[in-house]
Write an enzyme that holds these catalytic residues in place. Structure first.
Site, PDB file in Angstrom:
ATOM      1  N   SER A   1      -9.931  -1.157   6.992  1.00  0.00           N
ATOM      2  CA  SER A   1      -9.386  -0.870   5.662  1.00  0.00           C
ATOM      3  C   SER A   1      -8.597  -2.001   5.014  1.00  0.00           C
ATOM      4  O   SER A   1      -8.229  -1.887   3.841  1.00  0.00           O
ATOM      5  CB  SER A   1      -8.495   0.373   5.711  1.00  0.00           C
TER       6      SER A   1
ATOM      7  N   SER B   1      -9.503   1.403   2.843  1.00  0.00           N
ATOM      8  CA  SER B   1      -8.672   2.187   1.954  1.00  0.00           C
ATOM      9  C   SER B   1      -7.591   1.378   1.245  1.00  0.00           C
ATOM     10  O   SER B   1      -6.927   1.913   0.355  1.00  0.00           O
ATOM     11  CB  SER B   1      -7.994   3.309   2.743  1.00  0.00           C
TER      12      SER B   1
ATOM     13  N   LYS C   1       0.843  -1.206   0.000  1.00  0.00           N
ATOM     14  CA  LYS C   1       0.000   0.000   0.000  1.00  0.00           C
ATOM     15  C   LYS C   1       0.875   1.252   0.000  1.00  0.00           C
ATOM     16  O   LYS C   1       1.880   1.308   0.728  1.00  0.00           O
ATOM     17  CB  LYS C   1      -0.913  -0.026   1.231  1.00  0.00           C
TER      18      LYS C   1
END
Lengths: 434, 55
Positions: A172, A148, A75
Protein backbone atom coordinates in the site's frame (compact mmCIF):
# COMPACT_ATOMS: atom_id res chain seq x y z
CA UNK A 1 7.71 20.65 -5.29
CA UNK A 2 11.40 21.12 -4.65
CA UNK A 3 13.04 18.33 -2.68
CA UNK A 4 13.84 18.42 1.00
CA UNK A 5 17.52 19.31 0.62
CA UNK A 6 16.89 22.32 -1.62
CA UNK A 7 14.09 23.63 0.59
CA UNK A 8 16.20 23.17 3.70
CA UNK A 9 19.11 24.93 2.07
CA UNK A 10 16.86 27.82 1.07
CA UNK A 11 15.54 28.14 4.61
CA UNK A 12 19.08 28.64 5.86
CA UNK A 13 20.43 30.85 3.09
CA UNK A 14 17.78 33.52 2.59
CA UNK A 15 15.56 31.61 0.17
CA UNK A 16 11.82 31.07 0.62
CA UNK A 17 10.96 30.66 4.31
CA UNK A 18 8.88 27.86 5.85
CA UNK A 19 5.97 30.32 5.88
CA UNK A 20 6.31 30.92 2.13
CA UNK A 21 6.67 27.23 1.31
CA UNK A 22 3.88 25.99 3.57
CA UNK A 23 1.46 28.71 2.45
CA UNK A 24 2.14 27.85 -1.17
CA UNK A 25 1.70 24.13 -0.47
CA UNK A 26 -1.64 24.71 1.27
CA UNK A 27 -2.87 26.87 -1.61
CA UNK A 28 -1.85 24.34 -4.25
CA UNK A 29 -3.35 21.42 -2.37
CA UNK A 30 -6.65 23.23 -1.95
CA UNK A 31 -6.78 24.30 -5.58
CA UNK A 32 -6.03 20.79 -6.84
CA UNK A 33 -8.36 18.94 -4.48
CA UNK A 34 -11.37 18.87 -6.83
CA UNK A 35 -9.15 17.03 -9.34
CA UNK A 36 -7.31 14.67 -6.98
CA UNK A 37 -9.51 13.98 -3.93
CA UNK A 38 -6.26 13.39 -2.06
CA UNK A 39 -6.94 15.16 1.23
CA UNK A 40 -8.89 14.06 4.25
CA UNK A 41 -8.28 17.17 6.39
CA UNK A 42 -6.32 20.22 5.28
CA UNK A 43 -4.64 21.76 8.32
CA UNK A 44 -4.48 25.44 7.32
CA UNK A 45 -4.32 26.98 10.78
CA UNK A 46 -2.04 24.57 12.60
CA UNK A 47 0.28 24.23 9.59
CA UNK A 48 0.78 27.99 9.32
CA UNK A 49 1.41 28.20 13.05
CA UNK A 50 3.96 25.39 12.83
CA UNK A 51 5.59 27.05 9.82
CA UNK A 52 5.82 30.36 11.69
CA UNK A 53 7.43 28.60 14.62
CA UNK A 54 9.91 26.85 12.33
CA UNK A 55 10.78 30.17 10.69
CA UNK A 56 11.36 31.78 14.08
CA UNK A 57 13.48 28.93 15.33
CA UNK A 58 15.64 28.79 12.22
CA UNK A 59 16.12 32.55 12.30
CA UNK A 60 17.25 32.21 15.90
CA UNK A 61 19.71 29.48 14.99
CA UNK A 62 17.70 26.70 16.59
CA UNK A 63 18.07 24.08 13.87
CA UNK A 64 16.15 20.83 14.26
CA UNK A 65 17.52 19.16 11.17
CA UNK A 66 16.58 18.48 7.55
CA UNK A 67 12.80 18.29 8.04
CA UNK A 68 12.60 21.52 10.03
CA UNK A 69 9.86 23.60 8.38
CA UNK A 70 9.25 21.01 5.63
CA UNK A 71 5.59 20.38 4.69
CA UNK A 72 4.54 16.74 5.14
CA UNK A 73 1.26 14.87 4.54
CA UNK A 74 0.30 11.94 6.76
CA UNK A 75 -2.05 9.11 5.81
CA UNK A 76 -5.31 9.45 7.66
CA UNK A 77 -4.87 6.43 9.89
CA UNK A 78 -2.06 7.94 11.99
CA UNK A 79 -3.44 9.86 14.96
CA UNK A 80 -2.83 13.61 14.86
CA UNK A 81 -3.85 15.18 18.17
CA UNK A 82 -6.91 17.38 17.79
CA UNK A 83 -7.58 16.33 14.20
CA UNK A 84 -10.32 13.81 13.32
CA UNK A 85 -8.95 10.53 12.02
CA UNK A 86 -11.31 9.38 9.29
CA UNK A 87 -9.68 6.19 7.96
CA UNK A 88 -11.34 6.75 4.55
CA UNK A 89 -14.55 5.61 6.22
CA UNK A 90 -18.06 6.71 7.10
CA UNK A 91 -18.26 9.37 9.86
CA UNK A 92 -19.65 6.81 12.32
CA UNK A 93 -16.15 5.29 12.44
CA UNK A 94 -14.12 8.49 12.72
CA UNK A 95 -11.86 9.03 15.72
CA UNK A 96 -10.92 12.15 17.67
CA UNK A 97 -7.42 11.49 19.00
CA UNK A 98 -6.06 13.59 21.81
CA UNK A 99 -2.49 12.39 21.42
CA UNK A 100 -0.21 12.03 18.43
CA UNK A 101 0.73 8.70 16.92
CA UNK A 102 4.42 7.81 17.24
CA UNK A 103 5.01 8.76 13.62
CA UNK A 104 3.47 12.19 14.06
CA UNK A 105 5.31 12.76 17.33
CA UNK A 106 8.60 12.05 15.59
CA UNK A 107 7.73 14.47 12.79
CA UNK A 108 6.82 17.19 15.25
CA UNK A 109 10.01 16.63 17.26
CA UNK A 110 12.11 17.57 14.23
CA UNK A 111 9.95 20.56 13.31
CA UNK A 112 8.20 19.08 10.26
CA UNK A 113 4.96 20.85 9.33
CA UNK A 114 1.97 18.57 8.92
CA UNK A 115 -0.13 20.24 6.24
CA UNK A 116 -2.75 17.55 5.66
CA UNK A 117 -4.01 14.14 6.54
CA UNK A 118 -4.19 12.26 3.28
CA UNK A 119 -7.02 10.26 1.76
CA UNK A 120 -6.96 6.48 1.79
CA UNK A 121 -8.96 3.38 0.96
CA UNK A 122 -11.39 2.46 3.71
CA UNK A 123 -9.45 1.16 6.72
CA UNK A 124 -6.56 0.59 4.24
CA UNK A 125 -8.43 -2.52 3.16
CA UNK A 126 -8.51 -2.32 -0.61
CA UNK A 127 -11.74 -0.47 -1.44
CA UNK A 128 -12.74 3.18 -1.57
CA UNK A 129 -15.78 4.01 0.53
CA UNK A 130 -18.52 5.33 -1.77
CA UNK A 131 -18.94 8.49 0.30
CA UNK A 132 -15.20 9.21 0.02
CA UNK A 133 -14.37 8.07 -3.49
CA UNK A 134 -11.01 7.11 -4.85
CA UNK A 135 -8.00 9.38 -5.01
CA UNK A 136 -7.25 10.26 -8.60
CA UNK A 137 -3.89 9.90 -10.25
CA UNK A 138 -2.12 13.20 -10.96
CA UNK A 139 -0.90 11.76 -14.28
CA UNK A 140 -4.45 10.92 -15.38
CA UNK A 141 -7.30 11.85 -13.04
CA UNK A 142 -9.51 9.22 -14.67
CA UNK A 143 -7.31 6.59 -13.03
CA UNK A 144 -6.64 5.64 -9.45
CA UNK A 145 -3.57 6.81 -7.60
CA UNK A 146 -3.50 3.33 -6.07
CA UNK A 147 -4.07 2.17 -2.59
CA UNK A 148 -4.27 2.31 0.10
CA UNK A 149 -1.87 5.24 0.61
CA UNK A 150 -3.18 6.91 -2.53
CA UNK A 151 -3.63 10.37 -1.03
CA UNK A 152 -0.04 10.50 0.17
CA UNK A 153 1.23 9.33 -3.22
CA UNK A 154 -0.91 11.79 -5.17
CA UNK A 155 0.18 14.76 -3.06
CA UNK A 156 3.85 13.95 -3.60
CA UNK A 157 3.43 13.15 -7.29
CA UNK A 158 1.50 16.37 -7.89
CA UNK A 159 4.37 18.28 -6.29
CA UNK A 160 2.30 19.62 -3.41
CA UNK A 161 4.50 18.18 -0.66
CA UNK A 162 8.03 16.80 -0.97
CA UNK A 163 7.33 13.81 1.26
CA UNK A 164 4.42 11.98 2.86
CA UNK A 165 3.85 9.09 5.23
CA UNK A 166 1.95 5.94 4.26
CA UNK A 167 1.33 2.45 5.51
CA UNK A 168 1.83 -0.84 3.71
CA UNK A 169 0.28 -4.24 4.45
CA UNK A 170 0.59 -5.90 1.04
CA UNK A 171 1.97 -3.07 -1.07
CA UNK A 172 0.00 0.00 0.00
CA UNK A 173 2.99 2.35 -0.12
CA UNK A 174 4.82 0.85 -3.07
CA UNK A 175 1.83 0.25 -5.38
CA UNK A 176 0.60 3.88 -5.30
CA UNK A 177 4.21 5.03 -5.59
CA UNK A 178 4.54 3.00 -8.80
CA UNK A 179 1.21 4.20 -10.22
CA UNK A 180 2.11 7.82 -9.45
CA UNK A 181 5.75 7.74 -10.60
CA UNK A 182 7.42 8.43 -7.25
CA UNK A 183 9.50 6.60 -4.64
CA UNK A 184 7.81 4.60 -1.88
CA UNK A 185 9.51 2.45 0.73
CA UNK A 186 8.27 -0.16 3.15
CA UNK A 187 11.02 -0.63 5.73
CA UNK A 188 11.79 -3.80 7.67
CA UNK A 189 9.04 -5.01 9.96
CA UNK A 190 9.15 -3.07 13.23
CA UNK A 191 11.51 -0.39 11.91
CA UNK A 192 8.86 2.31 12.35
CA UNK A 193 6.53 2.31 15.34
CA UNK A 194 2.84 1.90 14.56
CA UNK A 195 1.69 3.16 17.96
CA UNK A 196 -1.33 5.37 17.43
CA UNK A 197 -2.00 4.03 13.93
CA UNK A 198 -5.11 2.06 13.02
CA UNK A 199 -3.88 -1.44 12.25
CA UNK A 200 -5.11 -3.61 9.40
CA UNK A 201 -2.96 -6.65 10.15
CA UNK A 202 -0.63 -6.66 13.15
CA UNK A 203 1.94 -8.94 11.56
CA UNK A 204 1.90 -7.42 8.06
CA UNK A 205 1.57 -3.66 8.67
CA UNK A 206 4.48 -1.28 8.10
CA UNK A 207 4.76 2.53 8.02
CA UNK A 208 7.11 4.28 5.63
CA UNK A 209 7.92 7.21 3.36
CA UNK A 210 6.71 8.36 -0.04
CA UNK A 211 8.93 10.89 -1.76
CA UNK A 212 9.96 12.21 -5.14
CA UNK A 213 13.47 10.74 -4.82
CA UNK A 214 15.39 8.19 -2.78
CA UNK A 215 17.37 10.77 -0.81
CA UNK A 216 14.18 12.34 0.52
CA UNK A 217 12.74 8.92 1.34
CA UNK A 218 15.92 8.19 3.30
CA UNK A 219 15.64 11.44 5.22
CA UNK A 220 12.00 10.82 6.14
CA UNK A 221 12.57 7.19 7.07
CA UNK A 222 15.42 8.23 9.32
CA UNK A 223 13.06 10.52 11.20
CA UNK A 224 10.22 8.00 11.34
CA UNK A 225 12.48 5.25 12.65
CA UNK A 226 14.27 7.51 15.11
CA UNK A 227 17.74 6.82 13.74
CA UNK A 228 19.34 8.55 10.79
CA UNK A 229 20.23 6.26 7.89
CA UNK A 230 23.53 7.69 6.62
CA UNK A 231 24.28 7.18 2.94
CA UNK A 232 27.17 4.99 1.88
CA UNK A 233 26.97 5.22 -1.90
CA UNK A 234 26.70 1.81 -3.53
CA UNK A 235 28.64 1.00 -6.69
CA UNK A 236 26.69 -0.73 -9.40
CA UNK A 237 29.84 -2.46 -10.61
CA UNK A 238 29.75 -5.91 -9.11
CA UNK A 239 26.40 -5.43 -7.43
CA UNK A 240 24.42 -8.68 -7.49
CA UNK A 241 20.75 -8.15 -8.33
CA UNK A 242 18.51 -11.19 -8.27
CA UNK A 243 15.56 -11.46 -10.63
CA UNK A 244 12.71 -13.82 -9.74
CA UNK A 245 11.56 -15.16 -13.09
CA UNK A 246 8.08 -15.91 -11.79
CA UNK A 247 7.60 -12.21 -11.11
CA UNK A 248 9.20 -10.91 -14.29
CA UNK A 249 7.36 -13.39 -16.50
CA UNK A 250 3.96 -13.36 -14.80
CA UNK A 251 0.93 -13.03 -17.08
CA UNK A 252 -0.05 -9.80 -15.32
CA UNK A 253 3.13 -8.07 -16.56
CA UNK A 254 2.16 -6.04 -19.61
CA UNK A 255 4.42 -5.69 -22.64
CA UNK A 256 5.03 -2.05 -21.65
CA UNK A 257 6.15 -3.03 -18.16
CA UNK A 258 8.28 -5.86 -19.48
CA UNK A 259 9.97 -3.55 -21.97
CA UNK A 260 10.75 -0.96 -19.30
CA UNK A 261 11.92 -3.63 -16.87
CA UNK A 262 14.23 -5.18 -19.45
CA UNK A 263 15.55 -1.74 -20.39
CA UNK A 264 16.26 -0.99 -16.73
CA UNK A 265 18.06 -4.31 -16.35
CA UNK A 266 20.14 -3.57 -19.45
CA UNK A 267 21.17 -0.16 -18.13
CA UNK A 268 22.16 -1.63 -14.79
CA UNK A 269 24.14 -4.39 -16.46
CA UNK A 270 25.85 -1.84 -18.68
CA UNK A 271 27.07 -0.16 -15.49
CA UNK A 272 28.50 -3.35 -14.14
CA UNK A 273 25.66 -4.83 -12.09
CA UNK A 274 25.29 -8.61 -12.30
CA UNK A 275 21.74 -9.76 -12.88
CA UNK A 276 21.20 -13.24 -11.56
CA UNK A 277 18.11 -15.38 -12.10
CA UNK A 278 16.96 -16.70 -8.75
CA UNK A 279 14.19 -19.08 -7.82
CA UNK A 280 12.00 -18.24 -4.84
CA UNK A 281 10.47 -21.51 -3.64
CA UNK A 282 6.68 -21.62 -3.52
CA UNK A 283 6.34 -18.17 -5.04
CA UNK A 284 2.85 -19.12 -6.25
CA UNK A 285 1.63 -19.61 -2.68
CA UNK A 286 2.74 -16.24 -1.27
CA UNK A 287 -0.48 -14.36 -1.98
CA UNK A 288 -2.47 -17.26 -0.54
CA UNK A 289 -0.52 -17.16 2.70
CA UNK A 290 -0.77 -13.39 2.93
CA UNK A 291 -4.55 -13.49 2.56
CA UNK A 292 -4.91 -16.23 5.16
CA UNK A 293 -3.11 -14.01 7.66
CA UNK A 294 -4.55 -10.67 6.57
CA UNK A 295 -8.24 -11.54 6.50
CA UNK A 296 -8.62 -13.01 10.01
CA UNK A 297 -6.36 -10.36 11.57
CA UNK A 298 -8.36 -7.57 9.93
CA UNK A 299 -11.61 -9.15 11.09
CA UNK A 300 -10.32 -9.35 14.65
CA UNK A 301 -9.22 -5.71 14.51
CA UNK A 302 -12.52 -4.47 13.11
CA UNK A 303 -14.86 -6.82 14.98
CA UNK A 304 -16.52 -4.06 17.00
CA UNK A 305 -16.94 -1.80 13.98
CA UNK A 306 -18.42 -4.67 11.99
CA UNK A 307 -20.85 -5.45 14.77
CA UNK A 308 -21.76 -1.80 15.25
CA UNK A 309 -22.50 -0.50 11.78
CA UNK A 310 -21.71 -2.95 8.97
CA UNK A 311 -24.08 -1.13 6.63
CA UNK A 312 -21.86 1.95 6.84
CA UNK A 313 -18.93 0.10 5.29
CA UNK A 314 -18.07 -0.29 1.63
CA UNK A 315 -19.49 -3.57 0.39
CA UNK A 316 -16.05 -4.99 -0.45
CA UNK A 317 -14.72 -4.13 3.01
CA UNK A 318 -17.70 -5.73 4.69
CA UNK A 319 -17.36 -8.88 2.59
CA UNK A 320 -13.69 -9.21 3.47
CA UNK A 321 -14.44 -8.73 7.15
CA UNK A 322 -17.25 -11.31 7.00
CA UNK A 323 -15.00 -13.80 5.23
CA UNK A 324 -12.14 -13.24 7.65
CA UNK A 325 -14.24 -14.66 10.44
CA UNK A 326 -14.57 -17.89 8.50
CA UNK A 327 -10.88 -18.67 8.00
CA UNK A 328 -10.16 -21.75 10.11
CA UNK A 329 -7.49 -21.46 12.80
CA UNK A 330 -5.53 -24.32 11.25
CA UNK A 331 -5.37 -22.41 7.97
CA UNK A 332 -3.98 -19.36 9.75
CA UNK A 333 -1.33 -21.50 11.43
CA UNK A 334 -0.38 -23.03 8.09
CA UNK A 335 0.04 -19.55 6.64
CA UNK A 336 2.38 -18.64 9.49
CA UNK A 337 4.28 -21.87 8.98
CA UNK A 338 4.62 -20.88 5.34
CA UNK A 339 6.01 -17.55 6.50
CA UNK A 340 8.76 -19.36 8.39
CA UNK A 341 9.67 -21.24 5.23
CA UNK A 342 9.57 -18.07 3.13
CA UNK A 343 11.84 -16.17 5.54
CA UNK A 344 14.37 -19.01 5.36
CA UNK A 345 14.17 -19.03 1.57
CA UNK A 346 14.83 -15.30 1.41
CA UNK A 347 17.75 -15.59 3.83
CA UNK A 348 19.30 -18.21 1.56
CA UNK A 349 18.76 -16.06 -1.53
CA UNK A 350 20.41 -13.05 0.12
CA UNK A 351 23.63 -14.99 0.59
CA UNK A 352 23.94 -14.89 -3.21
CA UNK A 353 22.47 -11.51 -4.13
CA UNK A 354 22.51 -8.00 -2.66
CA UNK A 355 18.92 -7.19 -3.60
CA UNK A 356 16.03 -8.55 -5.62
CA UNK A 357 14.70 -6.70 -8.64
CA UNK A 358 11.21 -6.92 -10.14
CA UNK A 359 8.42 -4.77 -11.49
CA UNK A 360 6.50 -3.18 -8.60
CA UNK A 361 3.19 -3.94 -10.31
CA UNK A 362 2.90 -5.59 -13.69
CA UNK A 363 0.76 -2.86 -15.14
CA UNK A 364 0.02 0.88 -15.17
CA UNK A 365 -2.53 2.54 -12.88
CA UNK A 366 -5.98 1.08 -13.58
CA UNK A 367 -9.13 3.16 -13.62
CA UNK A 368 -10.21 1.69 -10.28
CA UNK A 369 -8.43 -0.18 -7.52
CA UNK A 370 -8.93 -3.89 -8.17
CA UNK A 371 -10.85 -5.65 -5.37
CA UNK A 372 -8.55 -7.99 -3.51
CA UNK A 373 -10.87 -10.98 -3.77
CA UNK A 374 -10.49 -11.02 -7.53
CA UNK A 375 -7.51 -12.34 -9.43
CA UNK A 376 -6.56 -8.80 -10.42
CA UNK A 377 -6.21 -7.88 -6.77
CA UNK A 378 -3.83 -10.71 -6.14
CA UNK A 379 -1.75 -9.91 -9.20
CA UNK A 380 -1.50 -6.29 -8.09
CA UNK A 381 0.30 -7.50 -4.95
CA UNK A 382 2.28 -10.25 -6.69
CA UNK A 383 5.69 -8.58 -6.35
CA UNK A 384 5.04 -6.50 -3.23
CA UNK A 385 3.37 -9.00 -0.87
CA UNK A 386 6.45 -11.21 -0.34
CA UNK A 387 8.25 -8.42 1.50
CA UNK A 388 5.28 -7.93 3.83
CA UNK A 389 5.05 -11.61 4.60
CA UNK A 390 8.78 -11.86 5.32
CA UNK A 391 9.16 -8.41 6.90
CA UNK A 392 11.83 -7.34 4.41
CA UNK A 393 12.64 -3.76 3.37
CA UNK A 394 11.44 -2.97 -0.15
CA UNK A 395 11.29 0.14 -2.27
CA UNK A 396 9.59 1.19 -5.50
CA UNK A 397 11.35 3.54 -7.92
CA UNK A 398 10.04 5.15 -11.11
CA UNK A 399 10.77 2.96 -14.14
CA UNK A 400 9.71 4.84 -17.24
CA UNK A 401 6.19 5.02 -18.58
CA UNK A 402 3.71 2.93 -20.50
CA UNK A 403 2.74 3.68 -24.08
CA UNK A 404 -0.06 5.85 -22.71
CA UNK A 405 2.42 7.88 -20.69
CA UNK A 406 1.57 6.48 -17.27
CA UNK A 407 4.29 5.75 -14.73
CA UNK A 408 5.63 2.27 -14.06
CA UNK A 409 7.60 1.08 -11.05
CA UNK A 410 10.76 -0.90 -10.37
CA UNK A 411 10.86 -2.82 -7.09
CA UNK A 412 13.92 -3.62 -4.99
CA UNK A 413 13.85 -5.91 -1.96
CA UNK A 414 16.68 -6.30 0.54
CA UNK A 415 17.57 -8.52 3.48
CA UNK A 416 15.77 -7.99 6.80
CA UNK A 417 17.20 -5.07 8.74
CA UNK A 418 19.34 -3.85 5.83
CA UNK A 419 17.23 -0.77 5.19
CA UNK A 420 20.14 1.64 4.89
CA UNK A 421 21.94 -0.65 2.47
CA UNK A 422 18.78 -1.01 0.36
CA UNK A 423 18.52 2.77 0.19
CA UNK A 424 22.16 2.93 -0.94
CA UNK A 425 21.43 0.45 -3.72
CA UNK A 426 18.20 2.22 -4.65
CA UNK A 427 20.02 5.52 -4.94
CA UNK A 428 22.56 3.96 -7.30
CA UNK A 429 19.79 2.38 -9.38
CA UNK A 430 17.85 5.65 -9.43
CA UNK A 431 20.92 7.48 -10.74
CA UNK A 432 21.48 4.86 -13.44
CA UNK A 433 17.88 5.06 -14.65
CA UNK A 434 17.62 8.83 -14.55
CA UNK B 1 -18.84 -25.73 -0.39
CA UNK B 2 -22.24 -24.12 -0.59
CA UNK B 3 -24.39 -21.60 1.22
CA UNK B 4 -25.32 -24.04 4.00
CA UNK B 5 -21.65 -24.75 4.65
CA UNK B 6 -20.87 -21.04 4.96
CA UNK B 7 -23.76 -20.58 7.38
CA UNK B 8 -22.55 -23.54 9.42
CA UNK B 9 -19.00 -22.14 9.49
CA UNK B 10 -20.36 -18.78 10.60
CA UNK B 11 -22.38 -20.39 13.36
CA UNK B 12 -19.33 -22.34 14.51
CA UNK B 13 -17.33 -19.10 14.56
CA UNK B 14 -20.05 -17.35 16.57
CA UNK B 15 -20.82 -15.00 13.69
CA UNK B 16 -24.35 -14.11 12.64
CA UNK B 17 -24.71 -13.95 8.87
CA UNK B 18 -27.93 -13.62 6.96
CA UNK B 19 -28.46 -15.86 3.97
CA UNK B 20 -27.81 -12.91 1.70
CA UNK B 21 -24.56 -12.01 3.47
CA UNK B 22 -23.39 -15.59 3.46
CA UNK B 23 -24.14 -15.87 -0.24
CA UNK B 24 -22.22 -12.67 -0.91
CA UNK B 25 -19.25 -13.93 1.11
CA UNK B 26 -19.23 -17.34 -0.53
CA UNK B 27 -16.80 -16.52 -3.40
CA UNK B 28 -14.26 -15.06 -0.99
CA UNK B 29 -14.67 -17.95 1.45
CA UNK B 30 -14.07 -20.32 -1.44
CA UNK B 31 -11.01 -18.33 -2.44
CA UNK B 32 -9.65 -18.69 1.10
CA UNK B 33 -10.38 -22.41 0.97
CA UNK B 34 -8.42 -22.69 -2.28
CA UNK B 35 -5.59 -20.67 -0.71
CA UNK B 36 -5.46 -23.05 2.23
CA UNK B 37 -5.48 -26.05 -0.09
CA UNK B 38 -2.34 -24.67 -1.71
CA UNK B 39 -0.61 -24.51 1.67
CA UNK B 40 -1.86 -27.94 2.77
CA UNK B 41 -0.25 -29.39 -0.32
CA UNK B 42 3.15 -28.16 0.87
CA UNK B 43 2.96 -30.38 3.99
CA UNK B 44 4.63 -27.69 6.07
CA UNK B 45 6.47 -28.86 9.17
CA UNK B 46 8.08 -25.57 10.21
CA UNK B 47 6.88 -23.79 13.34
CA UNK B 48 4.70 -20.73 12.69
CA UNK B 49 6.45 -17.39 12.91
CA UNK B 50 6.46 -13.59 12.97
CA UNK B 51 8.18 -11.83 11.03
CA UNK B 52 10.56 -10.77 13.77
CA UNK B 53 10.74 -7.05 14.43
CA UNK B 54 13.96 -5.22 13.72
CA UNK B 55 15.99 -5.13 16.98
Amino acid sequence: MTGIAALARGYRTGGPSPLDVVAAALARIAADEPRLNAVSTLLHVSAMAEAARAARELAAGQDRGPLHGIPVAVKDLFAVAGVPTKFGADPVFHGNPQTDSAVVARLRAVGAVIVATSQMLEFAYGAAHPSVGQTNNPHDPARTSGGSSGGSAALVAAGHVPVAVGSDTGGSIRIPAAYCGIVGMKPSFGQVSLAGALPLSWTLDHAGPLASNVADARTLLGVLSGAALPAHPAKLAGLRLGVIAAHRDDDSVTPDMRRQFDAACARLEARGARLIDVALPHVEQISAALMLILLPEATAIHARRLARAPERMAEATRLQLDAGALVPAAAQVRARQFRTRLCAAFAAIFTDVDALLSPTVGFEAPHEDPPIEQDGGSSEMLCTAPANLAGLPAISLPCGTSASGLPLGLHLTGPAGADARLLDIAEAVEAALR
Amino acid sequence: MNLETVLAMAAAAGVTLSNARAEAALPLVLAMQRADAQLRALELTEPPSGPDPVP
